[in-house]
Design a protein around this motif. Structure first.
Motif, mmCIF file in Angstrom:
data_model
loop_
_atom_site.group_PDB
_atom_site.id
_atom_site.type_symbol
_atom_site.label_atom_id
_atom_site.label_comp_id
_atom_site.label_asym_id
_atom_site.label_seq_id
_atom_site.Cartn_x
_atom_site.Cartn_y
_atom_site.Cartn_z
ATOM 1 N N ALA A 2 86.619 23.977 -44.214
ATOM 2 C CA ALA A 2 87.287 24.428 -43.140
ATOM 3 C C ALA A 2 86.771 25.384 -41.976
ATOM 4 N N PRO A 3 87.222 25.453 -40.742
ATOM 5 C CA PRO A 3 86.541 26.494 -39.900
ATOM 6 C C PRO A 3 87.009 27.935 -40.077
ATOM 7 N N LEU A 4 86.452 28.837 -39.731
ATOM 8 C CA LEU A 4 86.872 30.099 -39.717
ATOM 9 C C LEU A 4 88.079 30.052 -38.970
ATOM 10 N N LEU A 5 89.096 31.068 -39.163
ATOM 11 C CA LEU A 5 90.358 31.425 -38.139
ATOM 12 C C LEU A 5 89.494 32.317 -37.392
ATOM 13 N N THR A 6 90.128 32.286 -36.210
ATOM 14 C CA THR A 6 89.761 33.178 -35.004
ATOM 15 C C THR A 6 90.753 34.034 -34.716
ATOM 16 N N SER A 7 91.158 34.933 -35.663
ATOM 17 C CA SER A 7 92.318 35.763 -35.254
ATOM 18 C C SER A 7 92.050 37.123 -36.138
ATOM 19 N N PRO A 8 92.548 38.204 -35.850
ATOM 20 C CA PRO A 8 92.501 39.543 -36.705
ATOM 21 C C PRO A 8 93.484 39.476 -37.641
ATOM 22 N N PRO A 9 93.220 40.173 -38.541
ATOM 23 C CA PRO A 9 94.277 40.383 -39.813
ATOM 24 C C PRO A 9 95.678 40.652 -38.995
ATOM 25 N N ILE A 14 98.002 48.106 -43.550
ATOM 26 C CA ILE A 14 97.490 49.431 -43.205
ATOM 27 C C ILE A 14 96.262 49.571 -43.894
ATOM 28 N N GLU A 15 95.523 50.399 -43.329
ATOM 29 C CA GLU A 15 94.092 50.784 -43.772
ATOM 30 C C GLU A 15 94.219 51.571 -45.092
ATOM 31 N N LEU A 16 93.604 51.367 -46.141
ATOM 32 C CA LEU A 16 93.554 52.020 -47.226
ATOM 33 C C LEU A 16 92.283 52.840 -47.599
ATOM 34 N N ARG A 17 90.966 52.402 -47.118
ATOM 35 C CA ARG A 17 89.990 52.931 -47.112
ATOM 36 C C ARG A 17 88.894 52.721 -45.893
ATOM 37 N N VAL A 76 80.788 48.680 -40.588
ATOM 38 C CA VAL A 76 82.139 49.341 -40.952
ATOM 39 C C VAL A 76 82.710 48.584 -41.930
ATOM 40 N N ILE A 77 83.244 48.837 -43.023
ATOM 41 C CA ILE A 77 84.007 48.220 -44.045
ATOM 42 C C ILE A 77 85.323 48.834 -44.138
ATOM 43 N N ARG A 78 86.382 48.015 -44.071
ATOM 44 C CA ARG A 78 87.903 48.684 -44.139
ATOM 45 C C ARG A 78 88.452 47.911 -45.239
ATOM 46 N N LEU A 79 88.919 48.475 -46.332
ATOM 47 C CA LEU A 79 89.974 47.925 -47.055
ATOM 48 C C LEU A 79 91.575 48.022 -46.523
ATOM 49 N N LEU A 80 92.177 46.910 -46.291
ATOM 50 C CA LEU A 80 93.583 46.937 -45.705
ATOM 51 C C LEU A 80 94.542 46.296 -46.604
ATOM 52 N N THR A 81 95.665 46.828 -46.639
ATOM 53 C CA THR A 81 96.855 46.117 -47.529
ATOM 54 C C THR A 81 97.709 45.560 -46.467
ATOM 55 N N ILE A 82 98.746 44.603 -47.049
ATOM 56 C CA ILE A 82 99.688 44.018 -46.546
ATOM 57 C C ILE A 82 100.478 43.210 -47.529
ATOM 58 N N ASP A 83 101.932 43.627 -47.569
ATOM 59 C CA ASP A 83 102.496 42.809 -48.853
ATOM 60 C C ASP A 83 101.762 42.705 -49.986
ATOM 61 N N ILE A 87 93.101 43.070 -47.747
ATOM 62 C CA ILE A 87 92.320 42.458 -46.744
ATOM 63 C C ILE A 87 90.765 43.261 -46.645
ATOM 64 N N LEU A 88 89.709 42.635 -46.855
ATOM 65 C CA LEU A 88 88.421 42.970 -46.571
ATOM 66 C C LEU A 88 88.010 43.091 -44.974
ATOM 67 N N ASP A 89 87.813 44.044 -44.149
ATOM 68 C CA ASP A 89 87.312 43.635 -42.686
ATOM 69 C C ASP A 89 85.869 44.081 -42.661
ATOM 70 N N VAL A 90 84.864 43.512 -42.359
ATOM 71 C CA VAL A 90 83.595 44.077 -42.153
ATOM 72 C C VAL A 90 83.194 43.748 -40.683
ATOM 73 N N ALA A 91 82.708 44.826 -40.194
ATOM 74 C CA ALA A 91 82.354 44.968 -38.599
ATOM 75 C C ALA A 91 80.922 45.254 -38.327
ATOM 76 N N ASP A 92 80.295 44.386 -37.542
ATOM 77 C CA ASP A 92 79.148 45.161 -36.886
ATOM 78 C C ASP A 92 79.221 45.317 -35.201
ATOM 79 N N HIS A 93 78.255 45.873 -34.766
ATOM 80 C CA HIS A 93 78.203 46.125 -33.364
ATOM 81 C C HIS A 93 77.485 45.159 -32.534
ATOM 82 N N ASP A 94 77.056 43.979 -33.082
ATOM 83 C CA ASP A 94 76.373 42.801 -32.276
ATOM 84 C C ASP A 94 77.537 41.640 -31.656
ATOM 85 N N LEU A 95 77.829 41.995 -30.224
ATOM 86 C CA LEU A 95 78.794 41.212 -29.719
ATOM 87 C C LEU A 95 77.931 39.848 -29.334
ATOM 88 N N SER A 96 76.784 39.626 -29.351
ATOM 89 C CA SER A 96 76.209 38.566 -28.703
ATOM 90 C C SER A 96 76.161 37.169 -29.506
#
Length: 142
Positions: A2-9, A14-17, A76-83, A87-96
């Protein structure tokens, strides 16, 4: 696959760490710190993880490695929680570039982080902000 979803969490997550890595030397500490954030217990040397914390740590290190290797630091790695989900969110700064699933590389050639994430998590998606490209994966909170 399946393709990747293209939406944010979900925005109500809520950000835990949060962790920032500038190079691969921080990956081991990230793994141990993630375990503590998920379970509330310190990970001792040689100790194995329970299933869900192990999967979160695996996906975190795979995605962070990709971001460090192919993106622009810091990662940047964030651990989020909902219900009942983490949710693990990993970001880099390369928008290209945008995340791409690669199923044509031979085994052992690397570049399988997204495939691993899709195989072991509930959902995987990606989104961009004005400064970062983010990949996220959700897991059951057990």
């Amino acid at each position: 696959m399946a393709p990747l979803l293209t939406s944010p969490p979900p925005p109500e997550a809520i950000e835990l760490r949060r962790w920032e890595l500038a190079d691969p030397a921080g990956l081991r500490a990230l793994r141990a710190s993630l375990h503590e954030a998920v379970t509330g217990e310190e990970l001792l040397d040689g100790q194995s993880l329970d299933e869900v914390p192990e999967l979160i740590a695996l996906v975190a290190t795979e995605l962070a490695t990709n971001a460090l290797k192919h993106g622009i630091p810091p990662t940047v790695i964030r651990l989020l929680t909902i219900d009942e989900s983490l949710i693990l969110d990993v970001a880099d700064h390369d928008l290209s570039t945008i995340p791409e699933l690669s199923d044509t590389r031979p085994m052992g050639a690397g570049g399988r982080g997204l495939q691993i994430a899709m195989a072991v998590s509930l959902e995987v998606g990606w989104y961009a902000t004005d400064r970062t490209k983010n990949i996220w994966a959700s897991f059951p909170r057990r």
